[in-house]
Design a protein around this motif. Structure first.
Motif, mmCIF file in Angstrom:
data_model
loop_
_atom_site.group_PDB
_atom_site.id
_atom_site.type_symbol
_atom_site.label_atom_id
_atom_site.label_comp_id
_atom_site.label_asym_id
_atom_site.label_seq_id
_atom_site.Cartn_x
_atom_site.Cartn_y
_atom_site.Cartn_z
ATOM 1 N N TRP A 1 67.711 8.712 -51.651
ATOM 2 C CA TRP A 1 67.313 9.382 -50.454
ATOM 3 C C TRP A 1 67.239 10.960 -50.679
ATOM 4 C CZ3 TRP A 1 65.867 6.491 -46.275
ATOM 5 C CH2 TRP A 1 65.974 5.029 -46.389
ATOM 6 N N THR A 2 66.368 11.586 -49.638
ATOM 7 C CA THR A 2 66.290 13.150 -49.663
ATOM 8 C C THR A 2 65.606 13.207 -48.167
ATOM 9 O OG1 THR A 2 65.407 14.861 -50.744
ATOM 10 C CG2 THR A 2 63.989 13.208 -50.669
ATOM 11 N N ILE A 3 65.919 14.487 -47.928
ATOM 12 C CA ILE A 3 65.301 15.011 -46.571
ATOM 13 C C ILE A 3 63.842 15.621 -46.810
ATOM 14 C CG2 ILE A 3 65.485 17.072 -44.945
ATOM 15 C CD1 ILE A 3 68.464 16.837 -45.228
ATOM 16 N N ALA A 4 63.024 15.161 -46.079
ATOM 17 C CA ALA A 4 61.697 15.667 -45.755
ATOM 18 C C ALA A 4 61.160 16.244 -44.347
ATOM 19 C CB ALA A 4 60.832 14.360 -46.338
ATOM 20 N N PHE A 5 60.074 16.609 -44.340
ATOM 21 C CA PHE A 5 59.494 16.932 -43.040
ATOM 22 C C PHE A 5 58.239 16.360 -42.944
ATOM 23 C CE2 PHE A 5 62.406 19.983 -44.936
ATOM 24 C CZ PHE A 5 63.417 20.481 -43.886
ATOM 25 N N VAL A 6 58.212 16.197 -41.598
ATOM 26 C CA VAL A 6 56.801 15.497 -40.917
ATOM 27 C C VAL A 6 55.773 16.685 -40.786
ATOM 28 C CG1 VAL A 6 55.622 14.205 -39.434
ATOM 29 C CG2 VAL A 6 57.913 13.465 -40.201
ATOM 30 N N THR A 7 54.668 16.705 -41.596
ATOM 31 C CA THR A 7 53.697 17.427 -41.358
ATOM 32 C C THR A 7 52.317 16.950 -40.561
ATOM 33 O OG1 THR A 7 52.677 17.014 -43.534
ATOM 34 C CG2 THR A 7 54.253 18.700 -43.587
ATOM 35 N N GLY A 8 52.352 15.980 -40.127
ATOM 36 C CA GLY A 8 51.253 15.140 -39.541
ATOM 37 C C GLY A 8 51.014 13.791 -39.771
ATOM 38 N N LYS A 9 49.709 13.505 -39.743
ATOM 39 C CA LYS A 9 49.257 12.007 -40.122
ATOM 40 C C LYS A 9 47.966 12.318 -41.212
ATOM 41 C CE LYS A 9 50.407 9.284 -36.089
ATOM 42 N NZ LYS A 9 49.985 8.289 -35.047
ATOM 43 N N PRO A 10 47.832 11.659 -42.123
ATOM 44 C CA PRO A 10 46.683 11.555 -42.895
ATOM 45 C C PRO A 10 45.354 11.570 -42.168
ATOM 46 C CG PRO A 10 48.314 9.937 -43.653
ATOM 47 C CD PRO A 10 48.674 10.221 -42.341
ATOM 48 N N GLY A 11 44.311 12.197 -42.718
ATOM 49 C CA GLY A 11 43.380 12.151 -42.098
ATOM 50 C C GLY A 11 42.042 12.261 -43.100
ATOM 51 N N GLY A 12 40.625 12.129 -42.558
ATOM 52 C CA GLY A 12 39.649 12.370 -43.427
ATOM 53 C C GLY A 12 39.305 10.760 -44.097
ATOM 54 N N GLU A 13 38.876 10.871 -45.292
ATOM 55 C CA GLU A 13 38.593 9.487 -46.119
ATOM 56 C C GLU A 13 39.933 8.678 -46.397
ATOM 57 O OE1 GLU A 13 36.735 8.207 -50.236
ATOM 58 O OE2 GLU A 13 36.700 10.490 -49.635
ATOM 59 N N VAL A 14 41.023 9.737 -46.516
ATOM 60 C CA VAL A 14 42.181 8.922 -46.745
ATOM 61 C C VAL A 14 42.773 7.670 -46.001
ATOM 62 C CG1 VAL A 14 44.681 9.525 -47.354
ATOM 63 C CG2 VAL A 14 43.054 10.994 -47.910
ATOM 64 N N VAL A 15 42.294 8.207 -44.626
ATOM 65 C CA VAL A 15 42.677 7.091 -43.702
ATOM 66 C C VAL A 15 42.112 5.595 -44.124
ATOM 67 C CG1 VAL A 15 42.802 6.502 -41.287
ATOM 68 C CG2 VAL A 15 43.029 8.703 -41.931
ATOM 69 N N GLN A 16 41.073 5.600 -44.355
ATOM 70 C CA GLN A 16 40.255 4.330 -44.753
ATOM 71 C C GLN A 16 41.039 3.354 -46.039
ATOM 72 O OE1 GLN A 16 36.332 5.343 -45.837
ATOM 73 N NE2 GLN A 16 36.073 6.555 -44.201
ATOM 74 N N HIS A 17 41.870 4.247 -46.690
ATOM 75 C CA HIS A 17 42.663 3.547 -47.681
ATOM 76 C C HIS A 17 44.094 3.344 -47.387
ATOM 77 C CE1 HIS A 17 39.241 4.175 -50.279
ATOM 78 N NE2 HIS A 17 39.173 5.367 -49.894
ATOM 79 N N LEU A 18 44.410 3.408 -46.251
ATOM 80 C CA LEU A 18 45.882 3.453 -45.774
ATOM 81 C C LEU A 18 45.913 2.473 -44.557
ATOM 82 C CD1 LEU A 18 47.250 7.098 -46.547
ATOM 83 C CD2 LEU A 18 47.514 5.044 -48.025
ATOM 84 N N PRO A 19 45.958 1.158 -44.573
ATOM 85 C CA PRO A 19 46.317 0.242 -43.309
ATOM 86 C C PRO A 19 47.693 0.678 -42.774
ATOM 87 C CG PRO A 19 46.242 -0.877 -45.492
ATOM 88 C CD PRO A 19 46.130 0.543 -45.902
ATOM 89 N N GLY A 20 47.492 0.759 -41.598
ATOM 90 C CA GLY A 20 48.891 0.824 -40.801
ATOM 91 C C GLY A 20 49.029 2.124 -40.499
#
Length: 210
Positions: A135-154
């Protein structure tokens, strides 16, 4: 003896680095101001050159001038006329070959990081990286957008995993929201935790009162 040397180093090292960074920043501002005044010496009449040469030698004046220029630019950009002028400036910069690729990239990053309406680095989370169970700490930067969204269901989120002890470099990941554990610690606390390599751990959140 080694114990006391390390203790003394831990006291003075943060102060020394802070002073060094501030000195570099102030020197850069003074250097920029001096560069502008040196350019002015080539076009101003001889009667004004002595005044400009004297201003170059004033320590700290460049810092005040740069801060004042930033403030006045912000005031100008906040009104309708200024916003229109800034928009036209951006449009011109996006049409210049080579320059547009650099300018647009820097602008997108700066808008994301410093915009009050942006979501970059607004939430600290826990993620499993670089393998399940670690486990490690990360930071949320937003949501995927553009063409990438079409390949990421959910439901996916974009996260930035910083490296230690230098958080300015890291890894960009797109992960299912279900695999991200939200933390109650602030972004500043999480950054301190990362930079200190886990030595400076933030306190546990206070229990909720009934």
């Amino acid at each position: 003896m080694k114990k006391y040397l390390v203790a003394g180093l831990l006291v003075w090292l943060p102060l020394a680095i802070t002073v060094a960074v501030l000195s570099w920043l102030l020197g850069a501002m003074d250097g920029l101001f001096a560069w502008v005044l040196n350019l002015a010496l080539n076009v101003l009449p001889d009667s004004a050159k002595s005044v400009v040469a004297a201003l170059i030698k004033v320590p700290g004046l460049g810092v005040l001038v740069v801060l004042l220029a930033l403030f006045l630019t912000g005031v100008f950009a906040a009104n309708v006329l200024g916003a229109w002028a800034v928009h036209r400036w951006h449009a011109v910069m996006h049409r210049v070959p080579i320059v547009k690729s650099i300018y647009s990239s820097v602008k997108q990053v700066s808008d994301t990081l410093f915009s009050s309406s942006g979501q970059a680095f607004r939430e600290a989370v826990l993620v499993q990286y670089p393998r399940p169970g670690a486990w490690t700490i990360a930071f949320v930067t937003g949501k995927p957008g553009g063409e990438v969204v079409q390949h990421l269901p959910g439901d996916y989120v974009s996260v930035y995993v910083p490296t230690t002890p230098n958080p300015t470099s890291g890894f960009f990941l797109m992960m299912p929201r279900a695999d991200v554990v939200a933390l109650k610690m602030s972004v500043d606390e999480a950054l301190k935790y990362v930079i200190s390599m886990g030595v400076v751990a933030p306190g546990a959140p206070a229990p909720a009162r009934n």
